[in-house]
Design a protein around this motif. Structure first.
Motif, PDB file in Angstrom:
ATOM      1  N   GLN A   1     -16.436 -28.141   4.376  1.00  0.00           N
ATOM      2  CA  GLN A   1     -17.067 -26.821   4.355  1.00  0.00           C
ATOM      3  C   GLN A   1     -16.098 -25.787   3.795  1.00  0.00           C
ATOM      4  O   GLN A   1     -14.947 -25.720   4.217  1.00  0.00           O
ATOM      5  N   GLN A   2     -16.574 -24.954   2.868  1.00  0.00           N
ATOM      6  CA  GLN A   2     -15.685 -24.006   2.203  1.00  0.00           C
ATOM      7  C   GLN A   2     -15.037 -23.038   3.176  1.00  0.00           C
ATOM      8  O   GLN A   2     -13.851 -22.717   3.050  1.00  0.00           O
ATOM      9  N   ASP A   3     -15.792 -22.554   4.162  1.00  0.00           N
ATOM     10  CA  ASP A   3     -15.207 -21.638   5.137  1.00  0.00           C
ATOM     11  C   ASP A   3     -14.136 -22.327   5.980  1.00  0.00           C
ATOM     12  O   ASP A   3     -13.209 -21.667   6.465  1.00  0.00           O
ATOM     13  N   LEU A   4     -14.237 -23.634   6.160  1.00  0.00           N
ATOM     14  CA  LEU A   4     -13.224 -24.363   6.910  1.00  0.00           C
ATOM     15  C   LEU A   4     -11.929 -24.454   6.107  1.00  0.00           C
ATOM     16  O   LEU A   4     -10.837 -24.430   6.685  1.00  0.00           O
ATOM     17  N   TYR A   5     -12.029 -24.537   4.793  1.00  0.00           N
ATOM     18  CA  TYR A   5     -10.826 -24.502   3.950  1.00  0.00           C
ATOM     19  C   TYR A   5     -10.109 -23.159   4.125  1.00  0.00           C
ATOM     20  O   TYR A   5      -8.884 -23.094   4.181  1.00  0.00           O
ATOM     21  N   LYS A   6     -10.885 -22.085   4.198  1.00  0.00           N
ATOM     22  CA  LYS A   6     -10.296 -20.763   4.418  1.00  0.00           C
ATOM     23  C   LYS A   6      -9.596 -20.703   5.772  1.00  0.00           C
ATOM     24  O   LYS A   6      -8.480 -20.189   5.887  1.00  0.00           O
ATOM     25  N   ALA A   7     -10.258 -21.226   6.804  1.00  0.00           N
ATOM     26  CA  ALA A   7      -9.674 -21.220   8.143  1.00  0.00           C
ATOM     27  C   ALA A   7      -8.408 -22.061   8.184  1.00  0.00           C
ATOM     28  O   ALA A   7      -7.421 -21.698   8.850  1.00  0.00           O
ATOM     29  N   PHE A   8      -8.396 -23.182   7.482  1.00  0.00           N
ATOM     30  CA  PHE A   8      -7.189 -24.005   7.407  1.00  0.00           C
ATOM     31  C   PHE A   8      -6.060 -23.233   6.724  1.00  0.00           C
ATOM     32  O   PHE A   8      -4.906 -23.278   7.155  1.00  0.00           O
ATOM     33  N   GLY A   9      -6.386 -22.518   5.659  1.00  0.00           N
ATOM     34  CA  GLY A   9      -5.389 -21.696   4.996  1.00  0.00           C
ATOM     35  C   GLY A   9      -4.819 -20.626   5.918  1.00  0.00           C
ATOM     36  O   GLY A   9      -3.608 -20.358   5.907  1.00  0.00           O
ATOM     37  N   LEU A  10      -5.667 -20.013   6.725  1.00  0.00           N
ATOM     38  CA  LEU A  10      -5.203 -19.023   7.703  1.00  0.00           C
ATOM     39  C   LEU A  10      -4.209 -19.642   8.677  1.00  0.00           C
ATOM     40  O   LEU A  10      -3.200 -19.019   9.032  1.00  0.00           O
ATOM     41  N   LEU A  11      -4.497 -20.864   9.122  1.00  0.00           N
ATOM     42  CA  LEU A  11      -3.607 -21.552  10.055  1.00  0.00           C
ATOM     43  C   LEU A  11      -2.248 -21.811   9.420  1.00  0.00           C
ATOM     44  O   LEU A  11      -1.199 -21.549  10.030  1.00  0.00           O
ATOM     45  N   VAL A  12      -2.231 -22.327   8.199  1.00  0.00           N
ATOM     46  CA  VAL A  12      -0.970 -22.602   7.509  1.00  0.00           C
ATOM     47  C   VAL A  12      -0.185 -21.311   7.288  1.00  0.00           C
ATOM     48  O   VAL A  12       1.038 -21.255   7.508  1.00  0.00           O
ATOM     49  N   GLY A  13      -0.871 -20.254   6.858  1.00  0.00           N
ATOM     50  CA  GLY A  13      -0.208 -18.978   6.643  1.00  0.00           C
ATOM     51  C   GLY A  13       0.340 -18.382   7.926  1.00  0.00           C
ATOM     52  O   GLY A  13       1.425 -17.789   7.936  1.00  0.00           O
ATOM     53  N   PHE A  14      -0.402 -18.534   9.009  1.00  0.00           N
ATOM     54  CA  PHE A  14       0.057 -18.044  10.309  1.00  0.00           C
ATOM     55  C   PHE A  14       1.343 -18.753  10.726  1.00  0.00           C
ATOM     56  O   PHE A  14       2.321 -18.107  11.126  1.00  0.00           O
ATOM     57  N   TRP A  15       1.354 -20.072  10.643  1.00  0.00           N
ATOM     58  CA  TRP A  15       2.529 -20.849  11.020  1.00  0.00           C
ATOM     59  C   TRP A  15       3.737 -20.462  10.160  1.00  0.00           C
ATOM     60  O   TRP A  15       4.817 -20.171  10.685  1.00  0.00           O
ATOM     61  N   ALA A  16       3.543 -20.410   8.855  1.00  0.00           N
ATOM     62  CA  ALA A  16       4.639 -20.078   7.955  1.00  0.00           C
ATOM     63  C   ALA A  16       5.134 -18.649   8.188  1.00  0.00           C
ATOM     64  O   ALA A  16       6.348 -18.384   8.197  1.00  0.00           O
ATOM     65  N   GLY A  17       4.197 -17.719   8.376  1.00  0.00           N
ATOM     66  CA  GLY A  17       4.569 -16.328   8.577  1.00  0.00           C
ATOM     67  C   GLY A  17       5.336 -16.104   9.858  1.00  0.00           C
ATOM     68  O   GLY A  17       6.330 -15.360   9.890  1.00  0.00           O
ATOM     69  N   ILE A  18       4.890 -16.735  10.938  1.00  0.00           N
ATOM     70  CA  ILE A  18       5.581 -16.598  12.226  1.00  0.00           C
ATOM     71  C   ILE A  18       6.986 -17.172  12.143  1.00  0.00           C
ATOM     72  O   ILE A  18       7.967 -16.566  12.616  1.00  0.00           O
ATOM     73  N   GLU A  19       7.122 -18.358  11.546  1.00  0.00           N
ATOM     74  CA  GLU A  19       8.443 -18.980  11.414  1.00  0.00           C
ATOM     75  C   GLU A  19       9.374 -18.132  10.554  1.00  0.00           C
ATOM     76  O   GLU A  19      10.544 -17.945  10.883  1.00  0.00           O
ATOM     77  N   PHE A  20       8.864 -17.621   9.450  1.00  0.00           N
ATOM     78  CA  PHE A  20       9.661 -16.794   8.543  1.00  0.00           C
ATOM     79  C   PHE A  20      10.122 -15.515   9.241  1.00  0.00           C
ATOM     80  O   PHE A  20      11.291 -15.124   9.135  1.00  0.00           O
ATOM     81  N   GLU A  21       9.207 -14.870   9.953  1.00  0.00           N
ATOM     82  CA  GLU A  21       9.555 -13.612  10.619  1.00  0.00           C
ATOM     83  C   GLU A  21      10.626 -13.832  11.687  1.00  0.00           C
ATOM     84  O   GLU A  21      11.568 -13.043  11.799  1.00  0.00           O
ATOM     85  N   ARG A  22      10.483 -14.888  12.442  1.00  0.00           N
ATOM     86  CA  ARG A  22      11.434 -15.140  13.518  1.00  0.00           C
ATOM     87  C   ARG A  22      12.813 -15.508  12.979  1.00  0.00           C
ATOM     88  O   ARG A  22      13.830 -15.147  13.573  1.00  0.00           O
ATOM     89  N   ARG A  23      12.860 -16.230  11.879  1.00  0.00           N
ATOM     90  CA  ARG A  23      14.136 -16.700  11.355  1.00  0.00           C
ATOM     91  C   ARG A  23      14.843 -15.664  10.499  1.00  0.00           C
ATOM     92  O   ARG A  23      16.078 -15.535  10.564  1.00  0.00           O
TER      93      ARG A  23
END
Length: 274
Positions: free
Chosen positions: A186-208
């Motif tokens: 589902q196309q909207d699920l691809y978007k949600a997956f992208g949000l998850l990856v971006g969230f993980w990367a963003g949180i790790e980057f900000e903390r480090r």
């Protein structure tokens, strides 16, 4: 039964209610989520912003996974049902994403602050759910389930975020979501997956590399939010031009936007002194 209820609700239609419910339904849309998250994370309290972002993320993922599993069609196009604001009705019908977004977004502060916030959250969430029925884009069961799931996310997700190792939990979520995204397609699920990856990367980057603080003046907080929303809107427009609206491109676009909001932009406003 559900169609009869939809038709009864739409029997009260008028130009006034058409405009009113189109405004109300926007309280469960992307712009409302972005605004609340921006104020919470950039200006109010970073930890609260992380909690809210994670809660909305899990809520959105669960919504799109269920849509992919059940694949219930919307009432759009059914004889006797008129549809307004159809461009907001993407994907399948069950459960209602707007209703779930609204319940998650507005019950979150109610759970933390209590008091009158419970009544306000209930009223706004129910109105958003009602707007989806009036606009002819959902069935009652879609709205009821979306509201219930949104409220459940508010109670469950902050506990998960504060009790378990973030890296391990996000790694498991990413792996499972990747498999489900491919399986359900589902196309909207691809978007949600992208949000998850971006969230993980963003949180790790900000903390480090960043570790910004919310302990700044009110004027600087306002500048953070206004400039951040402007830059985020510009980035969304630019990426929309560069990336075609197709599956993994959508995932990449949303991942970059969230990574920029959580990691890159805080680095910028820390370096420039606000």
């Amino acid at each position: 039964m559900e169609l009869a209820l939809l038709k009864w609700i739409q029997s009260f239609s008028s130009p006034f209610w058409d405009g009113m419910f189109q405004l109300i339904t926007m309280l469960g849309e992307q712009w409302a989520v972005i605004l609340v998250l921006a104020v919470s994370y950039w200006a109010f309290d970073k930890k609260t912003g992380e909690d809210l972002a994670f809660t909305l993320l899990v809520s959105g993922l669960s919504n799109n996974i269920l849509k992919g599993f059940f694949r219930f069609e919307r009432p759009i196009g059914i004889d006797g049902i008129r549809t307004l604001r159809a461009h907001t009705a993407t994907g399948y019908s069950f459960p209602s994403g707007h209703s779930q977004n609204a319940a998650t977004l507005y019950f979150f502060p109610a759970r933390r602050g209590g008091g009158w916030r419970w009544a306000a959250a209930a009223v706004v969430s129910l109105l958003v759910g009602l707007s989806r029925l009036y606009l002819g884009v959902h069935y009652p069961k879609d709205v009821a389930t979306g509201l219930a799931l949104g409220i459940a996310a508010v109670f469950v997700c902050p506990i998960l975020w504060n009790r378990f190792d973030h890296r391990k939990m996000l790694a498991i979520m990413t792996g499972v979501s990747f498999l489900l995204t491919i399986a359900l397609g589902q196309q909207d699920l691809y978007k949600a997956f992208g949000l998850l990856v971006g969230f993980w990367a963003g949180i790790e980057f900000e903390r480090r590399f960043v570790s910004f603080s919310n302990q700044v003046s009110t004027g600087k907080k306002i500048l953070r939010v206004l400039l951040g929303l402007f830059l985020l809107g510009g980035a969304q427009f630019l990426l929309g031009l560069l990336f075609p609206p197709l599956f993994w491109w959508d995932a990449a676009r949303y991942a970059l936007l969230v990574f920029a909001a959580l990691g890159l932009y805080p680095m910028i406003f820390r370096k420039v002194g606000f």
